[in-house]
Design a protein around this motif. Structure first.
Motif, PDB file in Angstrom:
ATOM      1  N   SER A  72      68.254  19.585 -40.870  1.00  0.00           N
ATOM      2  CA  SER A  72      67.201  19.060 -40.000  1.00  0.00           C
ATOM      3  C   SER A  72      66.481  20.241 -39.363  1.00  0.00           C
ATOM      4  O   SER A  72      67.100  21.245 -39.017  1.00  0.00           O
ATOM      5  CB  SER A  72      67.790  18.153 -38.922  1.00  0.00           C
ATOM      6  OG  SER A  72      68.668  18.886 -38.095  1.00  0.00           O
ATOM      7  N   VAL A  73      65.180  20.127 -39.244  1.00  0.00           N
ATOM      8  CA  VAL A  73      64.375  21.206 -38.699  1.00  0.00           C
ATOM      9  C   VAL A  73      63.649  20.687 -37.474  1.00  0.00           C
ATOM     10  O   VAL A  73      62.956  19.667 -37.534  1.00  0.00           O
ATOM     11  CB  VAL A  73      63.354  21.716 -39.744  1.00  0.00           C
ATOM     12  CG1 VAL A  73      62.458  22.788 -39.146  1.00  0.00           C
ATOM     13  CG2 VAL A  73      64.068  22.229 -40.978  1.00  0.00           C
ATOM     14  N   ASN A  74      63.826  21.383 -36.357  1.00  0.00           N
ATOM     15  CA  ASN A  74      63.083  21.059 -35.149  1.00  0.00           C
ATOM     16  C   ASN A  74      61.734  21.765 -35.273  1.00  0.00           C
ATOM     17  O   ASN A  74      61.628  22.985 -35.100  1.00  0.00           O
ATOM     18  CB  ASN A  74      63.847  21.539 -33.916  1.00  0.00           C
ATOM     19  CG  ASN A  74      63.160  21.153 -32.628  1.00  0.00           C
ATOM     20  OD1 ASN A  74      61.940  21.057 -32.569  1.00  0.00           O
ATOM     21  ND2 ASN A  74      63.960  20.947 -31.592  1.00  0.00           N
ATOM     22  N   LEU A  75      60.719  21.000 -35.596  1.00  0.00           N
ATOM     23  CA  LEU A  75      59.414  21.583 -35.881  1.00  0.00           C
ATOM     24  C   LEU A  75      58.799  22.257 -34.652  1.00  0.00           C
ATOM     25  O   LEU A  75      58.073  23.239 -34.791  1.00  0.00           O
ATOM     26  CB  LEU A  75      58.481  20.520 -36.449  1.00  0.00           C
ATOM     27  CG  LEU A  75      58.921  19.934 -37.801  1.00  0.00           C
ATOM     28  CD1 LEU A  75      57.949  18.855 -38.272  1.00  0.00           C
ATOM     29  CD2 LEU A  75      59.046  21.019 -38.843  1.00  0.00           C
ATOM     30  N   ASP A  76      59.076  21.747 -33.460  1.00  0.00           N
ATOM     31  CA  ASP A  76      58.551  22.382 -32.247  1.00  0.00           C
ATOM     32  C   ASP A  76      59.151  23.780 -32.065  1.00  0.00           C
ATOM     33  O   ASP A  76      58.433  24.736 -31.761  1.00  0.00           O
ATOM     34  CB  ASP A  76      58.836  21.521 -31.010  1.00  0.00           C
ATOM     35  CG  ASP A  76      58.009  20.244 -30.979  1.00  0.00           C
ATOM     36  OD1 ASP A  76      56.877  20.263 -31.536  1.00  0.00           O
ATOM     37  OD2 ASP A  76      58.487  19.246 -30.411  1.00  0.00           O
ATOM     38  N   LEU A  78      60.458  25.633 -34.424  1.00  0.00           N
ATOM     39  CA  LEU A  78      59.967  26.448 -35.520  1.00  0.00           C
ATOM     40  C   LEU A  78      58.561  26.973 -35.210  1.00  0.00           C
ATOM     41  O   LEU A  78      58.276  28.157 -35.377  1.00  0.00           O
ATOM     42  CB  LEU A  78      59.963  25.650 -36.820  1.00  0.00           C
ATOM     43  CG  LEU A  78      59.391  26.358 -38.046  1.00  0.00           C
ATOM     44  CD1 LEU A  78      60.192  27.601 -38.380  1.00  0.00           C
ATOM     45  CD2 LEU A  78      59.347  25.401 -39.235  1.00  0.00           C
ATOM     46  N   ALA A  79      57.690  26.090 -34.733  1.00  0.00           N
ATOM     47  CA  ALA A  79      56.314  26.500 -34.405  1.00  0.00           C
ATOM     48  C   ALA A  79      56.305  27.534 -33.287  1.00  0.00           C
ATOM     49  O   ALA A  79      55.570  28.532 -33.352  1.00  0.00           O
ATOM     50  CB  ALA A  79      55.485  25.279 -34.018  1.00  0.00           C
TER      51      ALA A  79
END
Length: 90
Positions: A72-76, A78-79
């Motif tokens: 699972s990737v926490n997009l926030d 990552l950004a």
């Protein structure tokens, strides 16, 4: 007195005999020995230059894990990390 060159004084040109004596005299060569640490650094540099920039096996593995839903990737996050990196805050 630029442009006013006087040819009244003779100029001595070096002869071939004096040039050959200079050419036959060789300067001693210095020998340099590298430390163990420097040899290790050179070896590491050569290894890094021969290695690929991207490990395509790991990329394929990560793609498979993402596709299967195992990661699972926490997009926030990552950004935010990407912005920090490109703004030089990393």
């Amino acid at each position: 007195m630029i442009g006013k060159i006087s040819h009244s004084q003779p100029v001595a040109m070096p002869t071939e005999a004096s040039n050959s004596s200079v050419a036959s005299t060789k300067a001693p060569q210095a020998q340099v020995e590298l430390s163990h640490e420097m040899k290790s650094l050179q070896s590491a540099k050569q290894s890094m230059e021969s290695a690929p920039d991207v490990d395509m096996d790991k990329v394929a593995e990560m793609k498979a894990m993402l596709k299967a839903g195992n990661v699972s990737v926490n997009l926030d996050n990552l950004a935010d990390s990407m912005i920090d990196f490109y703004q030089g805050q990393n």
